[in-house]
Design an enzyme around this catalytic site. Structure first.
Site, PDB file in Angstrom:
ATOM      1  CG  ASP A  34      49.013  54.164  71.052  1.00 10.43           C
ATOM      2  OD1 ASP A  34      48.377  53.390  70.305  1.00 10.43           O
ATOM      3  OD2 ASP A  34      49.999  54.823  70.646  1.00 10.43           O
ATOM      4  CG  ASP A  35      43.848  51.199  69.529  1.00 14.78           C
ATOM      5  OD1 ASP A  35      42.724  51.607  69.853  1.00 14.78           O
ATOM      6  OD2 ASP A  35      44.036  50.466  68.528  1.00 14.78           O
ATOM      7  CG  ASP A  83      47.671  53.401  64.049  1.00 16.44           C
ATOM      8  OD1 ASP A  83      48.409  53.251  63.063  1.00 16.44           O
ATOM      9  OD2 ASP A  83      47.784  52.714  65.091  1.00 16.44           O
ATOM     10  CD  GLU A  97      51.697  56.337  55.050  1.00 18.96           C
ATOM     11  OE1 GLU A  97      51.482  56.005  53.883  1.00 18.96           O
ATOM     12  OE2 GLU A  97      52.852  56.404  55.520  1.00 18.96           O
ATOM     13  CD1 TRP A  98      51.900  52.442  61.070  1.00 23.15           C
ATOM     14  CD2 TRP A  98      50.809  51.232  59.533  1.00 23.15           C
ATOM     15  NE1 TRP A  98      50.699  52.040  61.621  1.00 23.15           N
ATOM     16  CE2 TRP A  98      50.014  51.305  60.698  1.00 23.15           C
ATOM     17  CE3 TRP A  98      50.334  50.534  58.410  1.00 23.15           C
ATOM     18  CZ2 TRP A  98      48.748  50.691  60.774  1.00 23.15           C
ATOM     19  CZ3 TRP A  98      49.090  49.919  58.493  1.00 23.15           C
ATOM     20  CH2 TRP A  98      48.310  50.001  59.667  1.00 23.15           C
ATOM     21  N   GLY A  99      54.958  54.852  57.230  1.00 21.01           N
ATOM     22  CA  GLY A  99      55.960  55.058  56.186  1.00 21.01           C
ATOM     23  C   GLY A  99      55.633  54.416  54.852  1.00 21.01           C
ATOM     24  CG  ASP A 154      51.164  55.467  50.283  1.00 25.19           C
ATOM     25  OD1 ASP A 154      50.733  55.559  49.127  1.00 25.19           O
ATOM     26  OD2 ASP A 154      50.846  54.537  51.068  1.00 25.19           O
ATOM     27  CG  ASP A 210      53.585  49.591  65.412  1.00 25.29           C
ATOM     28  OD1 ASP A 210      53.447  50.639  64.741  1.00 25.29           O
ATOM     29  OD2 ASP A 210      52.676  49.081  66.082  1.00 25.29           O
TER      30      ASP A 210
END
Ligand code: NAG
Ligand code: NAG
Ligand code: NAG
Ligand code: NAG
Ligand code: NAG
Ligand code: NAG
Length: 482
Positions: A103-104, A181, A214-216, A218, A236
């Site tokens: 990950d990051d 991300d 996109e974290w949901g 849109d 998250d």
């Protein structure tokens, strides 16, 4: 019976030959063809987009491991290698957890003079290519992370406007997976920021799993099927009961959009990280599997398996259909093909993205993550997301979640989100079965058939914050069954 078998054999052979000649033609999902109002109401698949992004991946949800939930930014090449080793030695890899995802924080905070991302020289001195070679030598796949903005969330370089060069670099290293991300995105709409990376990955010619994060915000379920292999539906996850249950409920809303090629992603597993108890983690894993959550799934690459996949997507009419779910005589999948396909598939694959320290895994955690029968629900080739179908009790905390599986079966979770033990009942009408259907109930945590002949409803005592999980198989056809 003999006559029926004969007909089946002839039809099977015909379909087989059709499949051989038409193997390149992707099958339409059965549920899209059948105008069966009962199913479409309960297990709505109206938005199910079959293989919209055609990169050959994600026929079933991805499975693997990722650094973030346990290590966050405290990563280095040693941890990745040791985890790859641990995935093998624990047997998790052979169950299908094959993606090893960084990950990051793998990248240095500035690009080099040529504008290239470089692995952080302190933590990844040997570089990502060497790591990919190591992971590949174990039969696993390597994932990296970037961001559809100018920086990642931990302020490393993002890939917005640099998609092509970055994708080429990753491909040259042998990367197999990208989590992409959403930080520092300049306020540009995601529909503008995510497709260029899809195209850049495709242009590399290397098959790379594309996981949108996109974290949901849109409602990506509505548009991301054409762009990526999975899309996060929520913020998250964190290692708490409230976070896990909240995320399950949000992800549930988008069930009708999931399908082979593109999956709703309720984020990675927290199982084993210590913030929830055994019962809670068991529920976390069971519900993620039922929802076909992306646990970093495995992927089958053999053309033979592809052929079997095609076969099982064809379906012929069978008397079985009259017994199960259908109010008409419409087609259902022919069980024989499915039997072969499933056998083949289960042998070769297994499913979900682990987020704990696999090098130091406890027996309880391993028991949850390596439950083959639950993994098989996640990886079921039908690919229809299960969902909450019934809730009762205080605040609706006694819940029934269910979803269709291949071979006319159903998976079902009785999930007790109350703070006290409770008896939860699933009425057949609530899960989409005709009241007269007799089913055999297999308990996926006890690993045994708990009832051969259940009709009308099924009840079980469930621990506080616990769950029980079953596969319901309609019994062959005695129409007079009561
Ligand atoms: C690129 O996209 C095309 C068209 O969707 C597809 O056929 C091909 O398999 C893709 N290639 C890769 C490497 O993803
Ligand atoms: C690598 O990371 C792990 C996990 O954070 C840590 O325990 C270990 O000390 C690190 N090793 C090096 C050489 O930095
Ligand atoms: C965990 O998630 C919950 C629910 O989304 C949220 O309320 C809480 O603030 C989060 N906790 C942390 C430490 O981020
Ligand atoms: C399938 O995967 C194996 C092992 O990763 C690899 O050796 C083989 O070439 C792959 N086959 C195809 C058709 O991609
Ligand atoms: C391994 O896990 C145990 C608890 O399960 C913990 O106490 C211990 O510190 C862990 N060891 C390492 C090296 O992380
Ligand atoms: C199941 O639901 C039906 C329809 O709502 C109802 O008539 C029946 O009494 C229920 N059966 C059980 C066992 O609860």
């Amino acid at each position: 019976m003999a006559k029926w078998s004969g007909i089946v054999a002839v039809v099977s052979l015909t379909v087989f030959l059709m499949s051989v000649t038409a193997a390149a033609v992707l099958p339409i999902h059965p549920y899209l063809k059948v105008e069966d109002t009962f199913i479409s109401q309960l297990y709505d698949t109206s938005n199910y987009g079959f293989l919209q992004i055609d990169n050959g991946l994600a026929r079933t949800p991805q499975m693997g491991w990722s650094t973030w939930n346990f290590f966050a930014c405290n990563i280095n090449e040693t941890v990745i290698k040791e985890t790859a080793d641990a995935l093998i030695s624990t047997g998790l890899a052979s169950l299908g957890y094959t993606y090893v995802n960084i990950d990051d924080c793998w990248s240095r905070s500035t690009r080099n003079l040529k504008g290239e991302m470089i692995p952080d020289p302190k933590t990844f001195p040997s570089g990502i290519k060497a790591l990919a070679d190591y992971v590949h030598s174990k039969g696993l796949k390597l994932g990296v992370y970037s961001d559809a903005g100018i920086f990642t969330c931990q302020v490393r370089p993002g890939s917005l406007f640099q998609e092509k060069n970055d994708a080429e670099l990753w491909a040259s290293w042998g990367v197999d997976y990208l989590k992409y991300d959403n930080c520092y995105n300049l306020g540009l709409p995601p529909q503008k920021r995510y497709p260029p990376m899809r195209d850049a990955l495709n242009d590399t010619g290397r098959t790379i799993f594309y996981a949108l994060c996109e974290w949901g915000i849109d409602d990506p379920a509505k548009w991301a099927g054409k762009i990526g292999n999975s899309w996060r539906t929520t913020d998250d996850i964190n290692d708490t009961w409230i976070s896990m249950t909240t995320i399950a409920d949000i992800n549930n809303k988008w069930a009708s959009y999931a399908g082979p090629g593109g999956w709703n992603d309720p984020d990675m597993l927290e199982v084993g990280n210590g913030g929830m108890n055994y019962h809670e983690y068991k529920g976390h894993f069971s519900i993620w599997a039922l929802m076909k959550a992306t646990h970093n799934y495995i992927f089958l690459n053999s053309s033979l398996v592809f052929l079997f996949d095609c076969l099982m997507e064809y379906f012929v009419s069978s008397p079985f259909s009259k017994q199960f779910l259908r109010s008409d005589n419409k087609f259902v999948m022919q069980p024989f093909f499915c039997e072969i396909a499933c056998w083949f598939k289960w042998r070769m694959s297994a499913p979900l993205i682990i987020g704990c320290d696999v090098r130091n895994i406890t027996a309880d955690t391993l028991k949850i993550l390596s439950n083959k029968e639950v993994i098989a629900v996640d990886q079921d080739p039908l690919g229809v997301q299960g969902r909450r179908v019934y809730a009762s009790g205080p605040d609706g905390c006694q819940q029934v979640w269910a979803g269709p599986l291949s071979r006319n079966r159903l998976s079902m979770v009785l999930w007790n989100r109350c703070s006290k033990a409770a008896t939860i009942t699933a009425n057949w009408s609530a899960i989409g079965l005709k009241p007269s259907i007799s089913v055999s109930m297999r308990d996926l945590w006890k690993h045994e058939v708990v009832s051969e002949n259940t009709v009308g409803s099924f009840s079980a005592r469930v621990n506080a914050h616990g769950c029980e999980m079953y596969i319901l198989t309609p019994r062959r056809a005695t129409r007079s069954s009561t």
